[in-house]
Design a protein around this motif. Structure first.
Motif, PDB file in Angstrom:
ATOM      1  N   VAL A 472       0.860  -1.184   0.000  1.00 21.46           N
ATOM      2  CA  VAL A 472       0.000   0.000   0.000  1.00 21.46           C
ATOM      3  C   VAL A 472       0.895   1.232   0.000  1.00 21.46           C
ATOM      4  O   VAL A 472       1.718   1.421   0.911  1.00 21.46           O
ATOM      5  CB  VAL A 472      -0.951   0.029   1.208  1.00 21.46           C
ATOM      6  N   LEU A 473       0.746   2.034  -1.034  1.00 21.03           N
ATOM      7  CA  LEU A 473       1.431   3.322  -1.114  1.00 21.03           C
ATOM      8  C   LEU A 473       0.503   4.359  -0.502  1.00 21.03           C
ATOM      9  O   LEU A 473      -0.538   4.686  -1.082  1.00 21.03           O
ATOM     10  CB  LEU A 473       1.750   3.659  -2.576  1.00 21.03           C
ATOM     11  N   ARG A 474       0.878   4.846   0.668  1.00 21.16           N
ATOM     12  CA  ARG A 474       0.021   5.797   1.357  1.00 21.16           C
ATOM     13  C   ARG A 474       0.069   7.162   0.670  1.00 21.16           C
ATOM     14  O   ARG A 474       1.003   7.479  -0.069  1.00 21.16           O
ATOM     15  CB  ARG A 474       0.449   5.929   2.815  1.00 21.16           C
ATOM     16  N   ARG A 475      -0.932   7.940   0.978  1.00 25.27           N
ATOM     17  CA  ARG A 475      -1.044   9.267   0.354  1.00 25.27           C
ATOM     18  C   ARG A 475       0.172  10.133   0.651  1.00 25.27           C
ATOM     19  O   ARG A 475       0.595  10.945  -0.190  1.00 25.27           O
ATOM     20  CB  ARG A 475      -2.325   9.941   0.858  1.00 25.27           C
ATOM     21  N   ASP A 476       0.795   9.932   1.823  1.00 24.30           N
ATOM     22  CA  ASP A 476       1.946  10.748   2.200  1.00 24.30           C
ATOM     23  C   ASP A 476       3.270  10.198   1.669  1.00 24.30           C
ATOM     24  O   ASP A 476       4.336  10.720   1.982  1.00 24.30           O
ATOM     25  CB  ASP A 476       2.028  10.886   3.726  1.00 24.30           C
ATOM     26  N   ASP A 509      -4.744   6.653  -1.037  1.00 27.15           N
ATOM     27  CA  ASP A 509      -3.883   5.484  -0.876  1.00 27.15           C
ATOM     28  C   ASP A 509      -3.979   4.594  -2.124  1.00 27.15           C
ATOM     29  O   ASP A 509      -5.018   4.545  -2.792  1.00 27.15           O
ATOM     30  CB  ASP A 509      -4.283   4.662   0.346  1.00 27.15           C
ATOM     31  N   THR A 510      -2.898   3.849  -2.398  1.00 29.57           N
ATOM     32  CA  THR A 510      -2.847   3.006  -3.603  1.00 29.57           C
ATOM     33  C   THR A 510      -2.465   1.585  -3.220  1.00 29.57           C
ATOM     34  O   THR A 510      -1.428   1.349  -2.584  1.00 29.57           O
ATOM     35  CB  THR A 510      -1.816   3.537  -4.614  1.00 29.57           C
ATOM     36  N   ASP A 539       9.602   6.277  -4.121  1.00 30.59           N
ATOM     37  CA  ASP A 539      10.175   7.283  -5.029  1.00 30.59           C
ATOM     38  C   ASP A 539       9.194   7.685  -6.115  1.00 30.59           C
ATOM     39  O   ASP A 539       9.260   8.803  -6.650  1.00 30.59           O
ATOM     40  CB  ASP A 539      11.457   6.744  -5.680  1.00 30.59           C
ATOM     41  N   LEU A 540       8.288   6.761  -6.482  1.00 33.61           N
ATOM     42  CA  LEU A 540       7.336   7.026  -7.564  1.00 33.61           C
ATOM     43  C   LEU A 540       5.975   7.485  -7.058  1.00 33.61           C
ATOM     44  O   LEU A 540       5.003   7.517  -7.820  1.00 33.61           O
ATOM     45  CB  LEU A 540       7.162   5.750  -8.413  1.00 33.61           C
ATOM     46  N   SER A 541       5.912   7.848  -5.801  1.00 28.20           N
ATOM     47  CA  SER A 541       4.609   8.197  -5.213  1.00 28.20           C
ATOM     48  C   SER A 541       3.971   9.419  -5.869  1.00 28.20           C
ATOM     49  O   SER A 541       2.748   9.602  -5.788  1.00 28.20           O
ATOM     50  CB  SER A 541       4.770   8.454  -3.704  1.00 28.20           C
ATOM     51  N   HIS A 542       4.771  10.260  -6.536  1.00 24.23           N
ATOM     52  CA  HIS A 542       4.230  11.460  -7.172  1.00 24.23           C
ATOM     53  C   HIS A 542       3.521  11.159  -8.477  1.00 24.23           C
ATOM     54  O   HIS A 542       2.806  12.024  -9.025  1.00 24.23           O
ATOM     55  CB  HIS A 542       5.363  12.440  -7.455  1.00 24.23           C
ATOM     56  N   LEU A 543       3.675   9.959  -9.004  1.00 23.45           N
ATOM     57  CA  LEU A 543       3.091   9.643 -10.308  1.00 23.45           C
ATOM     58  C   LEU A 543       1.594   9.402 -10.202  1.00 23.45           C
ATOM     59  O   LEU A 543       1.105   8.889  -9.185  1.00 23.45           O
ATOM     60  CB  LEU A 543       3.754   8.395 -10.895  1.00 23.45           C
TER      61      LEU A 543
END
Length: 574
Positions: A472-476, A509-510, A539-543
């Motif tokens: 899970v890629l969190r929003r932050d 969240d993703t 590192d790719l959370s901005h995509l």
């Protein structure tokens, strides 16, 4: 002088045809002097027009130093010619040129010589005693010379046998080296899966033939044109050849016969049209047609930096190299065909993801490069009224059979997810029963995740049949690996208990699901690669969600890809 000529060849083969002192034969000369008390003692080798004195004591200079003379009718030559001993108490009383040579040139009055024989029984030289005063040779003198001549013959035969053994050893080493080289070439080219692999292997093994540069040309689908697929590193050569061009490459292809040229001069003499690419100073060249299963595949060009005769050993190496390249090409073509078929089948079975009001869905499927390792991975999503079911799996195997089993397993799970309001664990349990009951018997890792849209945050329920855990890629930008022990793979034991696990996803969240091809790598542990994946995902959370799956594959699996990979991402809309 026929026997002397045969002996000359024998001496040359044993390396005894060069002038100069030899410690062993000098020892024989000293023994003659010691036992007979003569002024001059010799061990001679008689060649066609030269006599060598590897053992000598008492010769006048410069003969004692140079150890050779050109006396055409010397007495030692008579001993070799007749193959028997000769002895004279006073040479001044002996008619003929040989006696006069010794008397006039060396001041010798008495002579006694015994022949020395090689391994084949040919007289090749003498052991002789000479005196500056007349001398009656006793039976003891002659017996001593006979014994020393026999010992000298034994020394010559020993050297010849040693030289022969060395030659046989060298031949064996050459044969062993050639066999080892052939095994290495066969292994290397059999493991090539792309044209690039073939070019790299060609460059490596062409050096074994002494060539500094190599080029690979492939015959096109029409069978009329050859395209050079790699540069010859500074050696000018046409990039495209037609089979009817008046050039050596097309000629080798038309006749299916290799062409070898020792230098540019010989090349231009036979093929003046090559003056656009070669000069008289160009080194040796070889044009090798590639034939596999009686089909023409292309051309290998080898270039040496200097002029040289392409000997039989080099030609054998070139022939083996061309055969390995041709067979490697066939294998690459087969793999490419299978890869295209399997990839087409795979793509046909991966449907487009649905559109939902609460989730941004994105996925990617990347096949392994340059092989037929394709067909086992899949992803899917089914939207129900209150929830969305996300599925990802990896069927054991990487071929068209795996793709076919994957299609059946995926369709069954898709149907179950649509028709039954069941938890992920229950869906996996039902899928395992169907897998066995319908005799599919496919083994696979599968993860089923259910995202309920009626709650805020979204409730995630998931179950795993031996599959990598969800991330899970969190929003932050933080990344969580969801905890939950995976159950047994599908297709092993349909009575296996399946367990549901739960987590929560906030807006933004993703959820990221992936197959093991994303993290498995030679030379790195699974734990290390899993940690690298979490770092890369952060590192790719901005995509945007749509770009995330493909970016993950590009960052985690750069260059050549050994396994197929599927990635599915679901981001809760903000």
């Amino acid at each position: 002088m026929v026997r002397a000529h045969a002996g000359e060849q024998s001496l040359a083969a044993a390396g005894l045809d060069r002038p100069g002192p030899d410690p062993s034969f000098d020892r024989f000369a000293r023994l003659v002097n010691r036992h007979l008390g003569v002024s001059t003692a010799l061990v001679t080798f008689v060649l066609r027009d030269t006599q060598l004195y590897p053992g000598a004591l008492g010769l006048p200079e410069p003969l004692q130093t140079e150890r050779r003379s050109t006396l055409p009718h010397a007495m030692c030559a008579e001993v070799v010619r007749t193959g028997g001993p000769l002895s004279f108490a006073d040479l001044t009383t002996v008619p003929g040129r040989p006696a006069r040579d010794l008397v006039d040139d060396l001041g010798i009055r008495a002579y006694a010589g015994f022949p020395v024989f090689d391994r084949d029984g040919s007289a090749v030289g003498t052991v002789c005693a000479m005196n500056d005063l007349p001398r009656e040779w006793t039976d003891s003198d002659l017996d001593t010379l006979a014994d020393l001549a026999e010992a000298c013959s034994a020394e010559i035969r020993l050297r010849q046998e040693r030289r022969r053994a060395q030659e046989l050893q060298e031949l064996a080493l050459q044969a062993g080296h050639r066999t080892q080289l052939l095994l290495e070439m066969t292994d290397r080219f059999s493991r090539a899966t792309t044209i690039v692999d073939l070019v790299v292997a060609l460059r490596a093994f062409s050096a074994q033939a002494g060539a500094a540069w190599s080029g690979l040309g492939l015959l096109d689908a029409t069978g009329s044109t050859v395209h050079l697929v790699n540069e010859l590193d500074g050696v000018p050569f046409p990039e495209r050849l037609r089979l009817d061009d008046p050039l050596p490459g097309p000629q080798a292809l038309r006749t299916r016969t290799p062409l070898y040229f020792p230098d540019g001069r010989a090349l231009l003499q036979d093929w003046p049209a090559m003056s656009r690419w070669a000069a008289p100073s160009t080194g040796a060249l070889a044009f090798l047609p590639l034939v596999a299963d009686d089909a023409l595949r292309g051309l290998v060009v080898l270039a040496w930096p200097e002029a040289r005769e392409v000997d039989a050993d080099t030609r054998e190496t070139c022939a083996a190299l061309a055969s390995c390249v041709a067979t490697g090409l066939d294998r690459v073509y087969v793999l490419e065909d299978r890869h295209r078929v399997a990839a087409t089948l795979q793509a046909a079975m991966l449907t487009e993801l649905p559109t939902t009001a609460d989730l941004e869905l994105a996925a990617t499927y990347a096949t392994a490069t340059g092989t037929d390792r394709v067909g086992g991975d899949w992803y899917d999503a089914v939207v129900r009224d209150d929830y969305t079911v996300l599925m990802i799996g990896d069927v054991t195997g990487h071929d068209m059979q795996a793709a076919a089993r994957m299609g059946q397993l995926r369709s069954m799970l898709r149907t179950l997810a649509w028709s039954r309001d069941s938890s992920p664990a229950a869906l996996l349990h039902q899928l395992d029963h169907a897998n066995h009951g319908l005799a599919l018997e496919a083994s696979a890792t599968v993860l089923v995740a259910r995202l309920c849209r009626r709650s805020d945050p979204h409730v995630l329920t998931w179950a795993s049949a031996g599959h990598p855990p969800p991330l899970v890629l969190r929003r932050d930008g933080a990344v969580d690996e969801l905890e939950g022990r995976p159950d047994l793979l599908l297709g092993i034991d349909r009575a296996t208990h399946r367990t549901d696990h739960t987590a929560h996803l906030d807006r933004g969240d993703t959820l990221v699901l992936h197959t093991d091809g994303l993290v498995e790598s030679r030379g790195a542990t699974y734990a290390r690669r899993a940690a690298q994946l979490r770092t890369t995902l952060a590192d790719l959370s901005h995509l945007p969600a749509a770009r995330l799956p493909r970016a993950l594959v590009e960052r985690m699996v750069p260059g050549s890809q050994r396994d197929d990979v599927a990635v599915l991402a679901a981001r809760v809309r903000r």
